[in-house]
Structures are given as structure tokens and as C-alpha cells.
Design a protein around this motif. Structure first.
Motif, PDB file in Angstrom:
ATOM      1  N   SER A  40      -5.148   9.159   5.117  1.00 31.74           N
ATOM      2  CA  SER A  40      -4.082   9.794   5.890  1.00 31.74           C
ATOM      3  C   SER A  40      -4.494  10.119   7.321  1.00 31.74           C
ATOM      4  O   SER A  40      -3.643  10.498   8.133  1.00 31.74           O
ATOM      5  N   ASP A  41      -5.773   9.980   7.646  1.00 34.71           N
ATOM      6  CA  ASP A  41      -6.175  10.155   9.037  1.00 34.71           C
ATOM      7  C   ASP A  41      -5.719   8.980   9.894  1.00 34.71           C
ATOM      8  O   ASP A  41      -5.642   9.078  11.119  1.00 34.71           O
ATOM      9  N   VAL A  42      -5.402   7.869   9.229  1.00 32.87           N
ATOM     10  CA  VAL A  42      -4.932   6.663   9.934  1.00 32.87           C
ATOM     11  C   VAL A  42      -3.486   6.343   9.594  1.00 32.87           C
ATOM     12  O   VAL A  42      -2.695   5.955  10.463  1.00 32.87           O
ATOM     13  N   TRP A  43      -3.114   6.523   8.324  1.00 36.88           N
ATOM     14  CA  TRP A  43      -1.786   6.118   7.856  1.00 36.88           C
ATOM     15  C   TRP A  43      -0.913   7.341   7.580  1.00 36.88           C
ATOM     16  O   TRP A  43      -1.312   8.250   6.851  1.00 36.88           O
ATOM     17  N   SER A  44       0.272   7.368   8.166  1.00 33.43           N
ATOM     18  CA  SER A  44       1.261   8.400   7.827  1.00 33.43           C
ATOM     19  C   SER A  44       2.205   7.833   6.784  1.00 33.43           C
ATOM     20  O   SER A  44       2.449   6.616   6.738  1.00 33.43           O
ATOM     21  N   ILE A  60       4.383   6.714  -2.622  1.00 32.29           N
ATOM     22  CA  ILE A  60       4.596   6.906  -1.189  1.00 32.29           C
ATOM     23  C   ILE A  60       4.841   5.571  -0.487  1.00 32.29           C
ATOM     24  O   ILE A  60       4.487   4.501  -0.995  1.00 32.29           O
ATOM     25  N   THR A  61       5.454   5.669   0.686  1.00 33.59           N
ATOM     26  CA  THR A  61       5.680   4.522   1.555  1.00 33.59           C
ATOM     27  C   THR A  61       5.004   4.781   2.894  1.00 33.59           C
ATOM     28  O   THR A  61       5.216   5.826   3.518  1.00 33.59           O
ATOM     29  N   ILE A  62       4.173   3.849   3.329  1.00 30.20           N
ATOM     30  CA  ILE A  62       3.509   3.973   4.637  1.00 30.20           C
ATOM     31  C   ILE A  62       4.543   3.733   5.730  1.00 30.20           C
ATOM     32  O   ILE A  62       5.269   2.727   5.705  1.00 30.20           O
ATOM     33  N   ILE A  63       4.609   4.657   6.690  1.00 28.01           N
ATOM     34  CA  ILE A  63       5.627   4.531   7.738  1.00 28.01           C
ATOM     35  C   ILE A  63       5.030   4.488   9.146  1.00 28.01           C
ATOM     36  O   ILE A  63       5.753   4.301  10.120  1.00 28.01           O
ATOM     37  N   GLY A  64       3.710   4.664   9.267  1.00 31.75           N
ATOM     38  CA  GLY A  64       3.123   4.631  10.596  1.00 31.75           C
ATOM     39  C   GLY A  64       1.613   4.547  10.558  1.00 31.75           C
ATOM     40  O   GLY A  64       0.975   4.747   9.517  1.00 31.75           O
ATOM     41  N   ASP A  66      -4.695   9.592  -0.385  1.00 24.60           N
ATOM     42  CA  ASP A  66      -4.718  10.972  -0.888  1.00 24.60           C
ATOM     43  C   ASP A  66      -4.411  11.038  -2.382  1.00 24.60           C
ATOM     44  O   ASP A  66      -3.735  11.954  -2.871  1.00 24.60           O
ATOM     45  N   GLY A  67      -4.881  10.029  -3.122  1.00 21.83           N
ATOM     46  CA  GLY A  67      -4.656  10.005  -4.565  1.00 21.83           C
ATOM     47  C   GLY A  67      -3.255   9.591  -4.958  1.00 21.83           C
ATOM     48  O   GLY A  67      -2.915   9.610  -6.154  1.00 21.83           O
ATOM     49  N   LYS A  68      -2.440   9.195  -4.009  1.00 24.32           N
ATOM     50  CA  LYS A  68      -1.054   8.797  -4.289  1.00 24.32           C
ATOM     51  C   LYS A  68      -0.903   7.290  -4.149  1.00 24.32           C
ATOM     52  O   LYS A  68      -1.476   6.667  -3.253  1.00 24.32           O
TER      53      LYS A  68
END
Length: 458
Positions: free
Chosen positions: A295-299, A308-312, A332-334
Motif C-alpha cells: 500500500s505504500d505504492v498501490w492505492s 480490493i481493486t487497485i485504483i492508483g 495488506d493481506g487482502k
């Protein structure tokens, strides 16, 4: 169909004579023509007089419909000379003809004055020709052959002593010496050039032994040096061998290529040594690795089912610093099931050369990848269930590695890849081979097998 011709005395005088009583090949006299849909073999035996004229393999054409034939197809031609000389040229598709004083329109309505190829055929390099030790080809003008075999150097010479060039698509053999893609050799005034690109074809595989070199590339040179690739030092043509990769903690494989072709993105990859390689038998294995980031790179956005869906991306946007990227299937475990929401670009204006999506990601939204003009390799997962036809925008150089088991990947090939003229490579066959090799190696108990048995096939 095979024709056996022994000392024929008719039909071979396809020549004129000039004012000095010198032979002149006629502009329109063909000795042999293999047209669309044909693949004959002709053997010339023991001719007292040389055969003369144009030998023509028509190649590939789409324009024979007005003759009651299908709309597309190609030809092939095999001609062997035994104790028979040949004065003339070999032509293939639109190659080898020369300009005349007569102008006409070809089947497509294009004005031309070439002495052949009315049906606007394209070359296919399927002309196969040979001369035994008692036969000589007197090269009339530049010629184009698919495969050519000469018993020795005495079997060829320029008809008038002037320089001539013979272009070879696949393979040239003179005596015991074979010449492959990129080779050039001169015999007297005749120069032979092996170049498949002239014929619009892919280079033929190198048929000798391959010496293998493996290289690891990454944005972080320290990580690249920490990775290892195990391959044999040499392999024979068509020999199957394993590529076993070990990467540092926190890293994954973006791609594995051999001879510039995508094999996959697995710790165990099975390869068959039948690649065209520059420098004759030097086969380069390249492995690219990249960090598996969170999550430090992918939002991302939460989905109703807890996935979850990567959006940024904070790293791979408006930044030319990075060449290799892995899109993770877990953050993040998701579990990541989607890439892009259709409203925003996830990766754009990036200097990426290659990108790989891990197994588990299912949906790929409209314009999630945008303006990656230098990206050359992309690998999609077998888990893909929906790929928007507009998933990619402004990635003109990319070759996609596609999983054949995914119906969504197949639909993407049928729609977007064709519509936007991208190229692709099926990866499924290699994955099946790797799985089989993995199972066999694990059962053997050998060290290499144990390493392979631990490999993820994602």
C-alpha cells in the motif's frame, strides 16, 4: 505432384539473341511457375542443353478469386537439378522481377511495368532448390530463393561475370558448410545473403548447438546480482531444457525470455532450443525481476465481498525512473481482484519497459494503463475474467503474454489486440510443460528437482 524430366529438348529455349548473337533471356518466358495453392516438385536429369528462363514461386496472394479460387493462400516449389545446368533467375512473390517497356495494371489496378506478379503476390520463402555436383546455375540476375543447396562452389557462377546477389530466406548449404540468418558468403561474382526479413518471414531456427547465457535485469542492481538463474551450458537444437530462477526475498519475476521471445514469468520455465539466435547458436536467456510492493505504492478501494481493486500508483505515474513492475495479487493481506475502476488511470506516463499482473487478479478496467509508449512486454494472468477492450491506451510497442486457459484473455485477443494491432504470445503450452517437469523433478529427489518443486507456477 512430382515431375521427372530427363533430357527434354522442348520448351527450354526461353531466350532471345541480341545483334551479337549472344543469349538474352526473354522478359516474359517462364520455365516453371508454382501458383497459389500449388506445391510441385520438379527433378531435371541429364540434360544436354541448359534449362533457361524464370523459375517462379508465386508466394502468398489474396487475389485469385476471379479465377474461381479461394481468396487467400500461398504456393511452394521444389526444383532439383541433376547433371543439368540452369541459366536464369529464381523469383518469389514480388521479388526478382525487372522492369520492361510495357506498362499495365495488375489485379489491384496498380500500374506497373514489371515482367511478372500480375496477382500482386507477396513472397513466402517457400522455394527449395538444389544443384548436384554435375550441375551449374548460371545466375542471370539477382535472385530470391527460400532454401538453396549447392554440392560445391563450382555449382554456381555469374552468367556474364558481373556481380550478382542471391537472397536466401531460410538456409544456404554449399558443400558441407551451412549458412543461416545474417550470414553472407561470396562465390566468384555471386554473393549470397541469408535474410528472412526481405521475404517478410521470421528467421529460421538455428539448427546447431546452442550456447546459453543467462542475465538478470532489475531497477535495483543489487537485487539483480542477488538473483540466480540455472541453465545448461549448451543444448542441442530442439532439446528441451529447464530454466530455474531464484529471486531475493520480496521480489518476483516480471518475465523470462529466450532469444527475445516471452516464455512466461515462473520460477521454473521449460524451454525448447529452436530459436533464431544472432551470432549463430548464442541463446540469451533474460530474466527481469521487480519488488512485490504494498500500500505504500498501490492505492485501492474495498469491494463488497472483502476483496480490493487497485485504483492508483504513487510510484509508476509521471516517472521514467522504473522499467520493471509487478502488480500484486495481495496487498495488506487482502486479495486483489481488480485493476482500475474505469474512471482513473492506474499507471500512466511511465517509463516502464515490462509489467506483469500476478495470478488472482480478475478484472482489468478501461484505460487502467495509459501512455506507456516504451512498454514492450506485458503478461496477463490466467485468472482474468474480464478485460475491457480499452484497458490499454497508447502502448504501441507492447507484446502481451496471454494465458490461453482464460476465456477473457482469448476474447481480448479476438477484440482489442486485433483492433489496436498489438502482438501477443500464448503462454499456456509452456506452463503445462513446466508443471509436468515440476512434477517429474520433485519425484526424483535431486537437488534441482527439489528447487523446482518449491517453485510457484503463478
Amino acid at each position: 505432384m512430382t515431375l521427372e524430366l530427363t533430357n527434354n529438348t522442348y520448351g527450354f529455349e526461353n531466350v532471345n539473341y541480341d545483334e551479337d548473337d549472344e543469349r538474352v533471356v526473354k522478359d516474359y518466358d517462364y520455365l516453371i511457375v508454382s501458383e497459389f495453392g500449388s506445391s510441385p516438385t520438379l527433378n531435371f536429369y541429364d540434360h544436354d542443353e541448359p534449362a533457361t528462363g524464370i523459375i517462379y514461386n508465386e508466394g502468398y496472394t489474396e487475389t485469385h478469386l476471379n479465377m474461381g479460387m479461394p481468396t487467400t493462400g500461398e504456393s511452394a516449389l521444389t526444383v532439383n537439378f541433376y547433371n543439368t545446368d540452369f541459366i536464369g533467375v529464381f523469383c518469389d512473390g514480388n521479388l526478382g522481377f525487372w522492369e520492361t517497356d510495357i506498362t499495365y495494371e495488375d489485379v489491384n489496378g496498380v500500374e506497373t511495368n514489371l515482367n511478372g506478379n500480375y496477382f500482386a503476390a507477396e513472397p513466402n520463402g517457400q522455394g527449395v532448390y538444389s544443384f548436384d555436383e554435375d550441375s551449374t546455375w548460371y545466375v542471370w540476375s539477382d535472385s530470391y530463393v527460400g532454401t538453396l543447396t549447392l554440392a560445391d562452389e563450382s555449382c554456381v557462377q555469374s552468367y556474364d561475370g558481373e556481380a550478382k546477389t542471391v537472397y536466401v530466406c531460410t538456409k544456404l548449404t554449399i558443400g558441407d558448410q551451412s549458412y543461416m540468418e545474417g550470414d553472407t558468403v561470396t562465390v566468384g561474382a555471386v554473393t549470397f545473403v541469408v535474410d528472412s526479413e526481405i521475404f517478410g518471414q521470421e528467421p529460421a531456427p538455428w539448427e546447431g548447438e546452442y550456447t546459453i547465457t543467462a542475465t538478470v535485469v532489475a531497477d535495483d542492481e543489487t537485487a539483480a546480482r542477488a538473483a540466480t538463474v540455472s541453465v545448461p551450458e549448451t543444448v542441442a537444437y530442439n532439446e528441451e531444457f529447464e530454466i530455474v530462477v531464484d529471486v531475493p526475498d520480496g521480489y518476483g519475476i516480471v518475465y523470462v525470455t529466450a532469444g527475445g521471445k516471452i516464455l512466461g514469468a515462473d520460477e521454473l520455465t521449460v524451454c525448447t532450443a529452436s530459436f533464431s539466435a544472432e551470432d549463430a547458436g548464442q541463446l540469451m536467456i533474460e530474466v527481469a525481476i521487480a519488488p512485490i510492493e504494498g500500500s505504500d505504492v498501490w492505492s485501492y478501494a474495498e469491494n463488497e465481498d472483502g476483496t480490493i481493486t487497485i485504483i492508483g500508483s504513487s510510484k509508476y505515474t509521471d516517472d521514467d525512473s522504473y522499467q520493471y513492475c509487478i502488480v500484486p495479487a495481495e496487498i495488506d493481506g487482502k486479495t486483489v481482484t481488480g485493476f482500475g475502476n474505469g474512471a482513473e488511470n492506474v499507471i500512466y506516463r511511465s517509463g516502464l519497459y515490462a509489467i506483469r499482473f500476478q495470478e488472482g487478479i480478475e478484472t482489468f478496467a478501461y484505460q487502467a494503463l495509459y501512455d506507456l509508449n516504451g512498454c514492450a512486454i506485458g503478461i496477463l494472468p490466467a485468472s482474468a475474467t474480464e478485460i475491457d477492450t480499452g484497458f490499454v491506451r497508447s502502448m504501441p510497442l507492447v507484446t502481451w503474454g496471454i494465458q490461453q486457459s482464460s476465456e477473457a484473455c482469448q476474447a481480448y485477443v479476438d477484440a482489442a489486440l486485433y483492433d489496436y494491432d498489438y502482438t501477443y504470445t500464448w503462454l499456456e503450452a509452456n506452463i503445462e510443460a513446466a508443471e509436468a517437469a515440476n512434477t517429474a523433478s520433485s519425484g526424483s529427489g535431486e537437488a534441482s528437482g527439489e528447487a523446482s518443486g518449491e517453485a510457484s507456477m503463478g
